[in-house]
Design a protein around this motif. Structure first.
Motif, mmCIF file in Angstrom:
data_model
loop_
_atom_site.group_PDB
_atom_site.id
_atom_site.type_symbol
_atom_site.label_atom_id
_atom_site.label_comp_id
_atom_site.label_asym_id
_atom_site.label_seq_id
_atom_site.Cartn_x
_atom_site.Cartn_y
_atom_site.Cartn_z
ATOM 1 N N GLU A 121 0.846 -1.191 0.000
ATOM 2 C CA GLU A 121 0.000 0.000 0.000
ATOM 3 C C GLU A 121 0.886 1.248 0.000
ATOM 4 O O GLU A 121 1.949 1.259 0.609
ATOM 5 C CB GLU A 121 -0.878 -0.006 1.252
ATOM 6 C CG GLU A 121 -1.769 1.197 1.369
ATOM 7 C CD GLU A 121 -2.601 1.186 2.636
ATOM 8 O OE1 GLU A 121 -3.786 1.473 2.551
ATOM 9 O OE2 GLU A 121 -2.034 0.866 3.705
ATOM 10 N N LYS A 122 0.433 2.298 -0.693
ATOM 11 C CA LYS A 122 1.199 3.545 -0.764
ATOM 12 C C LYS A 122 0.296 4.720 -0.464
ATOM 13 O O LYS A 122 -0.885 4.716 -0.806
ATOM 14 C CB LYS A 122 1.772 3.754 -2.172
ATOM 15 C CG LYS A 122 2.828 2.803 -2.585
ATOM 16 C CD LYS A 122 3.313 3.159 -3.965
ATOM 17 C CE LYS A 122 4.328 2.149 -4.460
ATOM 18 N NZ LYS A 122 4.811 2.469 -5.785
ATOM 19 N N ARG A 123 0.853 5.725 0.156
ATOM 20 C CA ARG A 123 0.182 7.014 0.316
ATOM 21 C C ARG A 123 0.920 7.991 -0.597
ATOM 22 O O ARG A 123 2.120 8.200 -0.435
ATOM 23 C CB ARG A 123 0.250 7.481 1.764
ATOM 24 C CG ARG A 123 -0.592 6.646 2.686
ATOM 25 C CD ARG A 123 -0.458 7.006 4.134
ATOM 26 N NE ARG A 123 -0.183 8.415 4.364
ATOM 27 C CZ ARG A 123 0.065 8.937 5.540
ATOM 28 N NH1 ARG A 123 0.096 8.187 6.599
ATOM 29 N NH2 ARG A 123 0.301 10.224 5.682
ATOM 30 N N VAL A 124 0.221 8.555 -1.556
ATOM 31 C CA VAL A 124 0.855 9.444 -2.525
ATOM 32 C C VAL A 124 0.173 10.814 -2.498
ATOM 33 O O VAL A 124 -1.038 10.908 -2.311
ATOM 34 C CB VAL A 124 0.807 8.863 -3.960
ATOM 35 C CG1 VAL A 124 1.667 7.625 -4.067
ATOM 36 C CG2 VAL A 124 -0.600 8.558 -4.386
ATOM 37 N N PRO A 125 0.949 11.900 -2.673
ATOM 38 C CA PRO A 125 0.351 13.232 -2.702
ATOM 39 C C PRO A 125 -0.479 13.417 -3.972
ATOM 40 O O PRO A 125 -0.147 12.902 -5.039
ATOM 41 C CB PRO A 125 1.540 14.187 -2.694
ATOM 42 C CG PRO A 125 2.762 13.364 -2.704
ATOM 43 C CD PRO A 125 2.393 11.935 -2.757
ATOM 44 N N HIS A 126 -1.562 14.168 -3.831
ATOM 45 C CA HIS A 126 -2.454 14.462 -4.944
ATOM 46 C C HIS A 126 -2.719 15.965 -4.937
ATOM 47 O O HIS A 126 -3.007 16.547 -3.898
ATOM 48 C CB HIS A 126 -3.764 13.690 -4.783
ATOM 49 C CG HIS A 126 -4.800 14.053 -5.795
ATOM 50 N ND1 HIS A 126 -4.730 13.656 -7.106
ATOM 51 C CD2 HIS A 126 -5.920 14.803 -5.694
ATOM 52 C CE1 HIS A 126 -5.777 14.143 -7.758
ATOM 53 N NE2 HIS A 126 -6.512 14.843 -6.925
ATOM 54 N N PHE A 127 -2.607 16.610 -6.108
ATOM 55 C CA PHE A 127 -2.869 18.041 -6.232
ATOM 56 C C PHE A 127 -4.133 18.250 -7.040
ATOM 57 O O PHE A 127 -4.292 17.670 -8.115
ATOM 58 C CB PHE A 127 -1.693 18.752 -6.917
ATOM 59 C CG PHE A 127 -1.952 20.205 -7.179
ATOM 60 C CD1 PHE A 127 -2.013 21.121 -6.151
ATOM 61 C CD2 PHE A 127 -2.157 20.659 -8.469
ATOM 62 C CE1 PHE A 127 -2.263 22.460 -6.391
ATOM 63 C CE2 PHE A 127 -2.405 21.992 -8.724
ATOM 64 C CZ PHE A 127 -2.462 22.894 -7.676
ATOM 65 N N LYS A 128 -5.012 19.089 -6.529
ATOM 66 C CA LYS A 128 -6.218 19.455 -7.259
ATOM 67 C C LYS A 128 -6.183 20.973 -7.435
ATOM 68 O O LYS A 128 -6.240 21.719 -6.454
ATOM 69 C CB LYS A 128 -7.470 19.047 -6.483
ATOM 70 C CG LYS A 128 -8.748 19.389 -7.225
ATOM 71 C CD LYS A 128 -9.963 18.941 -6.452
ATOM 72 C CE LYS A 128 -11.209 19.342 -7.228
ATOM 73 N NZ LYS A 128 -12.423 19.051 -6.466
ATOM 74 N N PRO A 129 -6.059 21.450 -8.671
ATOM 75 C CA PRO A 129 -5.987 22.897 -8.887
ATOM 76 C C PRO A 129 -7.289 23.585 -8.507
ATOM 77 O O PRO A 129 -8.371 23.026 -8.676
ATOM 78 C CB PRO A 129 -5.701 23.034 -10.376
ATOM 79 C CG PRO A 129 -6.098 21.747 -10.979
ATOM 80 C CD PRO A 129 -5.996 20.705 -9.919
ATOM 81 N N GLY A 130 -7.170 24.820 -8.013
ATOM 82 C CA GLY A 130 -8.336 25.615 -7.677
ATOM 83 C C GLY A 130 -8.964 26.223 -8.922
ATOM 84 O O GLY A 130 -8.374 26.233 -10.012
ATOM 85 N N LYS A 131 -10.151 26.763 -8.761
ATOM 86 C CA LYS A 131 -10.899 27.319 -9.890
ATOM 87 C C LYS A 131 -10.125 28.455 -10.556
ATOM 88 O O LYS A 131 -10.029 28.519 -11.787
ATOM 89 C CB LYS A 131 -12.253 27.816 -9.389
ATOM 90 C CG LYS A 131 -13.118 28.418 -10.469
ATOM 91 C CD LYS A 131 -14.437 28.900 -9.903
ATOM 92 C CE LYS A 131 -15.256 29.585 -10.993
ATOM 93 N NZ LYS A 131 -16.485 30.156 -10.446
ATOM 94 N N GLU A 132 -9.564 29.352 -9.756
ATOM 95 C CA GLU A 132 -8.847 30.497 -10.316
ATOM 96 C C GLU A 132 -7.640 30.048 -11.135
ATOM 97 O O GLU A 132 -7.393 30.561 -12.232
ATOM 98 C CB GLU A 132 -8.400 31.422 -9.178
ATOM 99 C CG GLU A 132 -7.768 32.714 -9.649
ATOM 100 C CD GLU A 132 -7.379 33.601 -8.475
ATOM 101 O OE1 GLU A 132 -6.319 34.250 -8.573
ATOM 102 O OE2 GLU A 132 -8.119 33.646 -7.483
ATOM 103 N N LEU A 133 -6.884 29.088 -10.633
ATOM 104 C CA LEU A 133 -5.717 28.580 -11.363
ATOM 105 C C LEU A 133 -6.146 27.903 -12.662
ATOM 106 O O LEU A 133 -5.551 28.131 -13.716
ATOM 107 C CB LEU A 133 -4.924 27.607 -10.499
ATOM 108 C CG LEU A 133 -3.697 26.975 -11.149
ATOM 109 C CD1 LEU A 133 -2.680 28.027 -11.559
ATOM 110 C CD2 LEU A 133 -3.071 25.957 -10.225
ATOM 111 N N ARG A 134 -7.207 27.078 -12.607
ATOM 112 C CA ARG A 134 -7.695 26.415 -13.821
ATOM 113 C C ARG A 134 -8.101 27.439 -14.868
ATOM 114 O O ARG A 134 -7.793 27.290 -16.057
ATOM 115 C CB ARG A 134 -8.899 25.519 -13.491
ATOM 116 C CG ARG A 134 -8.539 24.218 -12.846
ATOM 117 C CD ARG A 134 -9.727 23.255 -12.825
ATOM 118 N NE ARG A 134 -10.978 23.877 -12.464
ATOM 119 C CZ ARG A 134 -11.537 23.846 -11.252
ATOM 120 N NH1 ARG A 134 -10.918 23.223 -10.277
ATOM 121 N NH2 ARG A 134 -12.697 24.430 -11.022
ATOM 122 N N GLU A 135 -8.789 28.502 -14.438
ATOM 123 C CA GLU A 135 -9.234 29.527 -15.391
ATOM 124 C C GLU A 135 -8.057 30.278 -15.985
ATOM 125 O O GLU A 135 -8.042 30.567 -17.185
ATOM 126 C CB GLU A 135 -10.190 30.493 -14.698
ATOM 127 C CG GLU A 135 -11.541 29.867 -14.394
ATOM 128 C CD GLU A 135 -12.437 30.762 -13.544
ATOM 129 O OE1 GLU A 135 -11.956 31.814 -13.055
ATOM 130 O OE2 GLU A 135 -13.607 30.397 -13.356
#
Length: 97
Positions: free
Chosen positions: A74-88
């Motif tokens: 099993e692994k714990r890996v970092p996950h990034f989810k961009p915010g709305k402003e960055l996506r735009e």
């Protein structure tokens, strides 16, 4: 962009700050983020995005060289989810607006 490029840009943008102070600030922020993720905490930077941990369950993999089955833990890996402003902002640059 690498960490050293980020430090150089910040030092150029804020000439009143010494380069070593910018270096220390960037390293301190990154270390704090890494420690928070190590502790299992979620990091949210408004307008930029959020970092969290995803758990990948254990599985049976295969050694590509020998074809032998291998147990992948099993692994714990970092996950990034961009915010709305960055996506735009990224989308505007990509579409040329």
């Amino acid at each position: 962009m690498t960490k050293s490029e980020l430090i150089a840009r910040l030092a150029a943008r804020y000439p009143q700050l010494a380069a070593r102070d910018v270096d220390l600030a960037v390293k301190t922020v990154l270390d704090a983020m890494a420690q928070a993720l190590e502790a299992g905490q979620r990091i949210e930077i408004r307008g930029f995005g959020s970092f969290s941990l995803s758990c990948r369950p254990p599985r049976v993999g295969r050694n590509p060289k020998s074809g032998q089955q291998v147990l992948v833990p099993e692994k714990r890996v970092p996950h990034f989810k961009p915010g709305k402003e960055l996506r735009e902002r990224v989308d505007m640059k990509a579409t040329g607006q």
